[in-house]
Design a protein around this motif. Structure first.
Motif, short mmCIF file in Angstrom:
data_model
loop_
_atom_site.label_atom_id
_atom_site.label_comp_id
_atom_site.label_asym_id
_atom_site.label_seq_id
_atom_site.Cartn_x
_atom_site.Cartn_y
_atom_site.Cartn_z
N VAL A 29 14.70 17.39 12.92
CA VAL A 29 13.55 16.55 13.24
C VAL A 29 12.32 17.44 13.28
O VAL A 29 12.27 18.42 14.02
CB VAL A 29 13.74 15.82 14.58
N SER A 30 11.34 17.11 12.46
CA SER A 30 10.17 17.97 12.25
C SER A 30 9.49 18.33 13.56
O SER A 30 9.14 17.45 14.37
CB SER A 30 9.18 17.25 11.34
N GLY A 31 9.33 19.63 13.77
CA GLY A 31 8.60 20.12 14.94
C GLY A 31 9.23 19.74 16.25
O GLY A 31 8.54 19.75 17.28
N ALA A 32 10.52 19.42 16.24
CA ALA A 32 11.21 18.96 17.44
C ALA A 32 10.51 17.75 18.04
O ALA A 32 10.53 17.51 19.25
CB ALA A 32 11.33 20.07 18.49
N GLY A 33 9.88 16.93 17.17
CA GLY A 33 9.12 15.78 17.63
C GLY A 33 9.99 14.67 18.19
O GLY A 33 11.19 14.59 17.91
N THR A 34 9.35 13.82 18.99
CA THR A 34 10.06 12.67 19.56
C THR A 34 9.34 11.36 19.26
O THR A 34 9.82 10.29 19.65
CB THR A 34 10.20 12.84 21.09
N ALA A 35 8.21 11.41 18.57
CA ALA A 35 7.43 10.20 18.30
C ALA A 35 8.08 9.37 17.19
O ALA A 35 8.68 9.92 16.26
CB ALA A 35 6.01 10.57 17.90
N ASN A 36 7.95 8.06 17.30
CA ASN A 36 8.41 7.19 16.23
C ASN A 36 7.77 7.60 14.91
O ASN A 36 6.56 7.87 14.85
CB ASN A 36 8.06 5.74 16.52
N GLY A 37 8.57 7.66 13.86
CA GLY A 37 8.05 8.01 12.55
C GLY A 37 8.07 9.48 12.22
O GLY A 37 7.71 9.86 11.10
N THR A 38 8.48 10.32 13.16
CA THR A 38 8.56 11.75 12.87
C THR A 38 9.54 11.99 11.73
O THR A 38 10.64 11.44 11.72
CB THR A 38 9.01 12.54 14.12
N ALA A 39 9.13 12.80 10.77
CA ALA A 39 9.95 13.02 9.58
C ALA A 39 11.20 13.84 9.91
O ALA A 39 11.22 14.65 10.84
CB ALA A 39 9.13 13.73 8.52
N VAL A 40 12.23 13.63 9.10
CA VAL A 40 13.43 14.44 9.17
C VAL A 40 13.46 15.32 7.92
O VAL A 40 13.29 14.83 6.79
CB VAL A 40 14.70 13.57 9.26
#
Length: 633
Positions: free
Chosen positions: A510-521
Motif C-alpha cells: 500500500v503506497s506510503g503505508a497510506g490508509t486513505a480510501n483510494g490509496t494505490a497498491v
C-alpha cells in the motif's frame, strides 16, 4: 430495508396459505412438474403496470407512482375471458423493469399503496383466476431500474454500470418472499431482465432458485432469456416477437409467448387495432400442442383495468373453435439437469478467441443476439477450460453444457462432440471422471459421474463441429443432493499473507503505508511491514475479501471499472463485488486473483519489474505478471 431484509434471511420453510403440510413436505419430481406445465397448453399473460399509463413498453424508472391510476380494475373480467378461450392459467406482471410493484411491498414506496389505485392487484388477480379454476403464474423482473438492480445494456443504451450490492439481493429475495408467501399456491414463477442484463455471476441463480423452492417446492421456474434451450429455470421460454419459436420435433416442456395486440402493454391504439386473428391463434395452438409447448398469449388490460372489447371478443371466438387434444402422448422423459448448482467463481483456459474468454462460459449472460461464450474459434483442438468452484464441495456429480445458440452464420460449428471431464480438490491434481460424447445439435448437454468432493472441473475438448469449441454456459453441481462446502482454497481471517508477483518477485504494497480510501497498491521489495501484509476472508459464496493489515481496508478496483488497466487501491469495506476476489491456483504454486465485478485479473502495469509499479487489472493471458504467490507469514 434493515428489518425487512433481516426477515428474508431465515432459511426455515414458512407456512404458505393454501399449502398443506403434506404438499410442502413432498415436492413433486421435476418430471411431474414439467408434465403438468406441458398439459396447461394455453394461457393468458397480462402486462398491466406503470407502462400501461405512460405508453411505454419499458416504463422509465423513478416515475411518480401516482401515474398508475386505473379506475375500475376488474381481474374477474380478465379471468372470465381466459376461461372463455379455454385457457388454463394466467401470468401477471407483478413488477416490470421499471420497478413498480402491483402489491403493497414493504421495501419502498414504488408500489400500488402510493399510486392512484391503492389496492393489492396481485391479490385480486390470484383470487379471480382461482375462482375460474385457472392456475396462477407471477412474472417478476429481477432487473429493476428504479432500485438500480441493473447493469448497462449496450444493445438498448439503458442502465448504469452499477455493481449488484448486498441491498439489491435483500430487495430481490424480500419481494420474492412477499409474492410467494402471501398469495397461496403459485404454480409458475417467471423471471426476466436477468440472463441478458447481469447474469448469474452478478446475481446468484442458485441463491434465488433455492429461495423460491424453499417457499413453494412444487413451483415451476421459467426465465425470459430468449434462447431456444434453457440454462436458467425448469422449462424453456420461446419469445416469438424476437423470432424465437419452438422448433419442429421439440420435446422439451416449454412456453411460447406472443401478444394479441400492438405491444406487450396497452397503448391508446390497442382498442381500435384488430387483434391477432382467430385463425392465427388456432394455428399457433395446432402447431405448439404436439411440441409440448404451451401458448401464452399476452392480453394487456387498459387504463381502466379491463380488457378491451376487441380482445374479449377474439378470445371468445377462439374458445368456441378450440379444445385441447387429450389424446396427445404424455410428455417424454425430460433431460437430467443440475438441480443443485454451485456458483462458479472463475474459469481459465488453454486458449480462447479474442473477446470470447473462459469467464464467459460461467457468467450466465444470454439472450437473442446477445450471448457470451468461451470460444476457441480459429484455434485447433484439443483445448481445455477449467472451472473454479470457489472451494471444495461435497456431492458434486454433474454438469450441464449449453452450446452457443447464435453462432457465426447461424451454423452449429463449435458444438462439443467429445470431451474428457476431470475434477480436482486442489487445482493441481486432476482425476478423470467422465468421457461424454454428444451430438452437434445445439441442444443442452449433460454429463454425470459418481458424486465426489470437487473444487475444480476441467473439460478437455477433444472434438467439436468445425474443429473449435463454444460453451455458452456451464452449470456444475449435484443432481439429487445439494453440495456442501467442505473447505476454501485459503485459510480465513487469522492468517496473514504476503502477495508476491511471479514475474518480479516483489510484493503488493500500500503506497506510503497510506490508509486513505483510494490509496494505490504498488509492487515493492519485501520489507516485512504492515502495509505489505494481507488477510483473506471468505464472502460465503466462493470469493474472498483481501484486507490490508496496516490500513484495515480492502483491495479493490476503483470506480466500478471494468476497463483494462484500471488501477488497484484500498477502500473501506462496503461488501461490494469490486472488493471480492476469486483465488484460483495455477497448479504450480501460484494463484490468479480475479475481480468479481470486472472478471479481470490482478496484474502489474505493463509487466514492469520496477519498484513502485502500480497494480491494475487486465484480461487474464497466463502471463507471469498476473500470477501471485500467496505466502503465509
Amino acid at each position: 430495508m434493515g428489518a425487512a431484509g433481516a426477515a428474508v434471511a431465515a432459511s426455515a420453510l414458512p407456512v404458505v396459505p393454501g399449502l398443506d403440510a403434506l404438499s410442502r413436505a413432498a415436492a413433486a419430481t421435476p418430471q411431474d412438474k414439467l408434465s403438468k406445465l406441458a398439459d396447461l397448453r394455453f394461457g393468458m399473460f397480462n402486462h398491466f403496470n406503470l407502462g400501461t399509463f405512460t405508453d411505454e413498453e419499458w416504463a422509465a424508472p423513478h416515475q411518480d407512482p401516482a401515474l398508475f391510476a386505473p379506475t375500475a380494475v376488474d381481474c374477474a373480467q380478465w379471468a372470465a375471458a381466459a376461461a372463455a378461450a379455454k385457457m388454463s392459467y394466467g401470468v401477471l406482471t407483478t413488477k416490470h423493469h421499471d420497478g413498480f410493484a402491483l402489491w403493497p411491498t414493504a421495501y419502498d414506496t414504488q408500489n400500488v399503496t402510493h399510486s392512484g389505485y391503492p389496492h393489492d392487484i396481485v391479490d385480486q388477480y390470484v383470487t379471480a383466476f382461482r375462482a375460474k379454476g385457472l392456475k396462477i403464474g407471477l412474472y417478476f423482473s429481477i432487473w429493476d431500474r428504479t432500485h438500480t438492480v441493473e447493469a448497462y445494456d449496450t444493445r438498448h443504451g439503458v442502465g448504469t454500470k452499477e455493481a449488484i450490492q448486498p441491498a439489491d439481493l435483500t430487495l430481490i429475495l424480500g419481494q420474492i418472499t412477499e409474492l410467494l408467501t402471501n398469495y397461496g399456491t403459485i404454480d409458475m414463477f417467471v423471471t426476466d431482465g436477468y440472463a441478458w442484463q447481469m447474469g448469474q455471476q452478478a446475481v446468484s441463480y442458485q441463491r434465488i432458485r433455492e429461495h423460491v423452492l424453499s417457499l413453494q417446492p412444487d413451483i415451476v421456474m421459467i426465465d425470459h432469456g430468449a434462447l431456444s434451450v434453457p440454462f436458467l429455470g425448469d422449462a424453456i421460454y420461446f419469445e416469438e416477437p424476437l423470432g424465437v419459436t419452438s422448433p419442429a420435433g421439440n420435446t422439451y416442456a416449454s412456453l411460447q409467448g406472443q401478444t394479441i395486440s400492438d405491444g406487450w402493454f396497452w397503448h391508446p391504439s390497442t382498442p381500435t387495432t384488430d387483434p391477432m386473428s382467430k385463425a392465427s391463434i388456432l394455428s399457433h395452438l395446432a402447431d405448439l400442442e404436439p411440441k409440448y409447448t404451451s401458448f401464452i398469449l399476452n392480453c394487456p388490460p387498459n387504463r381502466d383495468g379491463r380488457l378491451d372489447t376487441n380482445i374479449v371478443t377474439r378470445l371468445a371466438e377462439v374458445g368456441a373453435a378450440w379444445s385441447p387434444n387429450t389424446s396427445r402422448a404424455a410428455l417424454p422423459t425430460q433431460p437430467l439437469r443440475v438441480e443443485h448448482p454451485v456458483n462458479a467463481v472463475n474459469a481459465y483456459a488453454t486458449a480462447f478467441h479474442t473477446g470470447e474468454g473462459p469467464l464467459n462460459a460461467i457468467d450466465g449472460l444470454s439472450d437473442k443476439g446477445f450471448e457470451t461464450c468461451w470460444s476457441t474459434w480459429s484455434l485447433a483442438l484439443p483445448q481445455s477450460i477449467t472451472i473454479d468452484l470457489g472451494g471444495v464441495w461435497s456431492g458434486v456429480s454433474c454438469l450441464e453444457y449449453l452450446p452457443k445458440q447464435w453462432n457465426r452464420n447461424n451454423s452449429t460449428d463449435g458444438d462439443i462432440t467429445s470431451c474428457t471431464i476431470s475434477t480436482s480438490t486442489d487445482g493441481t491434481t486432476f482425476t478423470q471422471v467422465a468421457t461424454p460424447t454428444w451430438n452437434g445439435d445445439r441442444t443442452l448437454k449433460f454429463a454425470e459421474w459418481t458424486a465426489r468432493d470437487v473444487g475444480y472441473v476441467r473439460i478437455k475438448v477433444n472434438t467439436a463441429t468445425g474443429d473449435y469449441a463454444n460453451i455458452g454456459n456451464l452449470r456444475i453441481g449435484g443432481r439429487t443432493t445439494t453440495p456442501a462446502l467442505r473447505s476454501r482454497v485459503l485459510p480465513g481471517d487469522s492468517t496473514v499473507y504476503r502477495l508476491t508477483a511471479r514475474h518480479s518477485g516483489k510484493s503488493a504494497d500500500v503506497s506510503g503505508a497510506g490508509t486513505a480510501n483510494g490509496t494505490a497498491v504498488l509492487q515493492w521489495p519485501w520489507k516485512n511491514t504492515a502495509n505489505q501484509k494481507w488477510t483473506f476472508a471468505g464472502t460465503g459464496d466462493g470469493y474472498f475479501e483481501i484486507r490490508g493489515a496496516g490500513s484495515g481496508k480492502l483491495l479493490e478496483i476503483g470506480g466500478l471499472s471494468r476497463a483494462e488497466a484500471a488501477a488497484a487501491g484500498i477502500w473501506s469495506d462496503d461488501d461490494v463485488p469490486q472488493q471480492h476476489w476469486a483465488v484460483t491456483p495455477t497448479g504450480d504454486g501460484y494463484y490468479l486473483l480475479t475481480n468479481r465485478f470486472s472478471g479481470l485479473a490482478l496484474d502489474v502495469t505493463d509487466g514492469s519489474t520496477a519498484d513502485g509499479a502500480k497494480l491494475d487489472q487486465q484480461t487474464y493471458t497466463g502471463a507471469t505478471r498476473q500470477q501471485w504467490q500467496i505466502i503465509a507469514l
